[in-house]
Motif scaffolding. Structure first.
Motif, short mmCIF file in Angstrom:
data_model
loop_
_atom_site.label_atom_id
_atom_site.label_comp_id
_atom_site.label_asym_id
_atom_site.label_seq_id
_atom_site.Cartn_x
_atom_site.Cartn_y
_atom_site.Cartn_z
N LEU A 214 0.87 -1.31 0.07
CA LEU A 214 -0.08 -0.14 0.01
C LEU A 214 0.83 1.45 -0.07
O LEU A 214 0.68 2.33 -0.62
CB LEU A 214 -0.92 0.00 1.15
N ARG A 215 2.22 1.16 0.92
CA ARG A 215 2.81 2.36 1.11
C ARG A 215 3.47 2.75 -0.46
O ARG A 215 4.02 3.91 -0.81
CB ARG A 215 3.89 2.29 1.72
N MET A 216 3.51 1.59 -1.19
CA MET A 216 4.17 2.00 -2.47
C MET A 216 3.36 2.07 -3.72
O MET A 216 3.83 1.99 -5.20
CB MET A 216 5.41 0.74 -2.84
N SER A 217 2.13 1.94 -3.51
CA SER A 217 1.10 1.98 -4.64
C SER A 217 0.86 3.25 -5.31
O SER A 217 0.92 4.38 -4.69
CB SER A 217 -0.15 1.19 -4.21
N ARG A 218 0.60 3.05 -6.47
CA ARG A 218 0.12 4.26 -7.21
C ARG A 218 -1.37 4.27 -7.60
O ARG A 218 -2.13 3.29 -7.51
CB ARG A 218 0.93 4.33 -8.52
N LEU A 219 -1.91 5.36 -8.00
CA LEU A 219 -3.11 5.49 -8.37
C LEU A 219 -3.63 4.70 -9.45
O LEU A 219 -5.03 4.00 -9.58
CB LEU A 219 -3.65 7.00 -8.91
N GLU A 220 -2.93 4.57 -10.43
CA GLU A 220 -3.14 3.57 -11.70
C GLU A 220 -3.22 2.25 -11.05
O GLU A 220 -3.52 1.29 -12.07
CB GLU A 220 -2.37 4.04 -12.90
N ASP A 221 -2.57 1.73 -10.12
CA ASP A 221 -2.33 0.42 -9.97
C ASP A 221 -3.52 -0.43 -9.76
O ASP A 221 -4.64 0.03 -9.13
CB ASP A 221 -1.50 0.13 -8.76
N PRO A 222 -3.64 -1.69 -10.52
CA PRO A 222 -4.89 -2.43 -10.13
C PRO A 222 -5.13 -3.06 -8.63
O PRO A 222 -5.20 -4.30 -8.56
CB PRO A 222 -4.95 -3.44 -11.08
#
Length: 562
Positions: A214-222
């Protein structure tokens, strides 16, 4: 109610057609602003629908709303409203309202009373929603034992979210709510969008690999939370298999045999989805009634989180401003080690005037300063910065402790401010085994000697700085031998709303006497742990309303001659 744009002075009530609350009608929560003095009531379209009013009725005949409250509810509602308007800030009310179709509907209102500096009510800002699902759940208790509990939990959660000031408190409210009846909230993750990335604000219960992802996720990630922010759509997954089927990239992060249900709620305020909440429950998926409740509550959660984000950011800015005015490093000598702590007041908008300082003087001496400028605002912090700089300059010029403090008092008076300041100046002289103390309306020093004796020294003192310009405070010399520890602090450490200052001073003596003082050479002792210990063991977070400055000095122990 920062999510409503009211506390910041946006003038919401000035235009009848204004979007009062900025809460989308999708979640069934409408915004209301009432200005009693002006006799003005402003509602957004969702609130008008919940209250059964037309725009004309709201603007021209706001009194008609009270006339439609059921008569049997009026005494309770009137008493509660009077109590809130007289003494409280936050409120949460249930009442029945008769609509134009003659249908009496349960309605829930919650919000905040905004007052001027004299305590007079300026406006009442809140949200309203149709509370019939709450009541229906309560009334169907015989057929569904969890129904009444759902209604109770909704009310408890709404109250808790109204009172939550920080992101952590919002998260704790969600964990404690127990919204899922027989199931329990196992895990919570709260996040917001941050420049194309998903910023994890708080989490409880999720495995470490999930938190790292979660800390490394981006808005476009599924991923579920990213998708909720991107689309603004909620998602309910009945079991673990459904989660892994929809988001296969989570297979490597979560065990495959868990019996867990998931809910992902977008957080929308002022027409914009800015974050999301992920909930995991033990015991399976979310029944339809719980889904309805969660969707209805998502608007309240969004507003609470938006207010909490503003609180946290404002508090961070205030603490940063204060800390930037304090010394970045303290001077250390072969025979003297120092440690300091500063803790801001527990209110986001307040910047305090507490400060500490230390600087080396000629002849191996060291000057320690602790002080407090009157007030809790930016002005107090600015005066503190100027006063600290002036006192430091006078000491560096070679003035005596008494003369330096006297000149600082004159400097403060010449600033033309109405503030005064308290201060204690200690000049430690290891060569003479003593310390010179000059005190201006401040607490004196607390000393723990090498043999373990602890005492507040009753040193003579003068008036606070800035009251009588040019007055010289008396000077007192006290013993400060090898192995001794001196503590200087502001009154926030020992005084609170729940305890007398003498109780706090006595407690500090006990804590220092038993604390991790250390007996080795300077640099090897436990002075940093001691500073932490003094701050956490003595200060009362529940009763403390002031900032705290703490300065600790320890002289090296005498060398072992055996």
């Amino acid at each position: 109610m920062s999510g409503m744009g009211v506390e910041g002075g946006s003038g919401v009530g000035d235009t009848a057609g204004a979007d009062v609350a900025g809460v989308p009608a999708l979640v069934g929560v409408g915004g209301v602003v009432w200005e009693p003095a002006a006799g003005r009531l402003c509602c957004d379209p969702t609130a008008l629908a919940v209250l059964g009013m037309t725009r004309e009725e709201c603007e021209e005949h706001p009194e008609s709303l009270a006339a439609r409250v059921l008569a049997q509810d009026m005494p309770r509602l009137f008493a509660e409203a009077r109590r809130v308007l007289d003494r409280q800030t936050d409120f949460s009310l249930y009442f029945r309202l008769r609509h134009p179709d003659d249908d009496a509907r349960w309605t829930h209102a919650q919000g905040r009373v905004l007052r001027d500096t004299d305590g007079r009510v300026l406006r009442v800002v809140g949200v309203v929603r149709d509370a019939r699902p709450d009541v229906e759940a309560r009334e169907s208790h015989a057929a569904d034992p969890t129904g009444a509990r759902h209604a109770d939990m909704v009310q408890e959660l709404t109250t808790a979210l109204t009172r939550a000031a920080t992101v952590e408190e919002v998260t704790e409210a969600l964990v404690r709510a127990g919204l899922l009846g027989p199931a329990t909230v196992k895990s919570v993750a709260v996040c917001c969008e941050d420049h194309g990335h998903v910023l994890l604000l708080a989490s409880r219960g999720f495995p470490a690999p999930v938190v790292r992802a979660l800390r490394m996720s981006r808005l476009e990630d599924p991923l579920p939370l990213s998708e909720a922010i991107r689309t603004g759509r909620p998602a309910f997954l009945d079991d673990h298999a459904a989660l892994l089927e929809g988001y296969p990239q989570l297979r490597r992060l979560l065990p495959a045999d868990e019996r867990v249900g998931y809910a992902v709620l977008p957080l929308t305020a002022q027409g914009r989805t800015f974050g999301a909440v992920g909930l995991a429950s033990e015991g399976g998926g979310f029944p339809p009634r719980v889904r309805t409740v969660l969707l209805a509550l998502s608007g309240t959660i969004a507003q609470s989180l938006q207010r909490a984000l503003l609180y946290d950011r404002t508090r961070e800015m205030a603490a940063g401003l204060q800390t930037s005015m304090l010394p970045a490093r303290l001077p250390q000598t072969p025979v003297l080690t120092l440690a300091a702590r500063y803790r801001p007041a527990p209110f986001a908008h307040e910047v305090g005037g507490d400060w500490y300082d230390a600087l080396p003087l000629s002849g191996g001496r060291t000057a320690l300063v602790i002080g407090d400028v009157q007030g809790h605002d930016v002005h107090a912090a600015a005066v503190m910065g100027q006063l600290r700089t002036a006192l430091r300059a006078y000491l560096a010029e070679g003035h005596s402790a008494r003369a330096a403090l006297s000149r600082a008092g004159r400097f403060l008076a010449e600033l033309g401010t109405d503030r005064f300041a308290t201060c204690t100046l200690a000049v430690l002289d290891p060569g003479a085994d003593e310390a010179e103390i000059v005190r201006a309306g401040h607490l004196g020093p607390l000393v723990r000697h090498a043999d373990g004796r602890c005492a507040w020294y009753p040193v003579a003192g003068g008036m606070p700085l800035g009251i009588f310009p040019g007055e010289e405070c008396p000077s007192t010399r006290i013993p400060f031998g090898a192995g001794a520890t001196m503590v200087l602090c502001t009154d926030g450490l020992v005084e609170s709303r729940t305890a007398d200052i003498q109780e706090g001073k006595d407690a500090l003596v006990r804590v220092l006497g038993a604390g991790p003082v250390g007996a080795g050479p300077v640099g090897e002792g436990a002075l940093e742990p001691l500073a932490d210990h003094l701050l956490t063991a003595v200060a009362d977070p529940a009763g403390n309303a002031d900032d705290i400055a703490l300065l600790v000095a320890r002289r090296a122990a005498a060398p072992d001659t055996d």
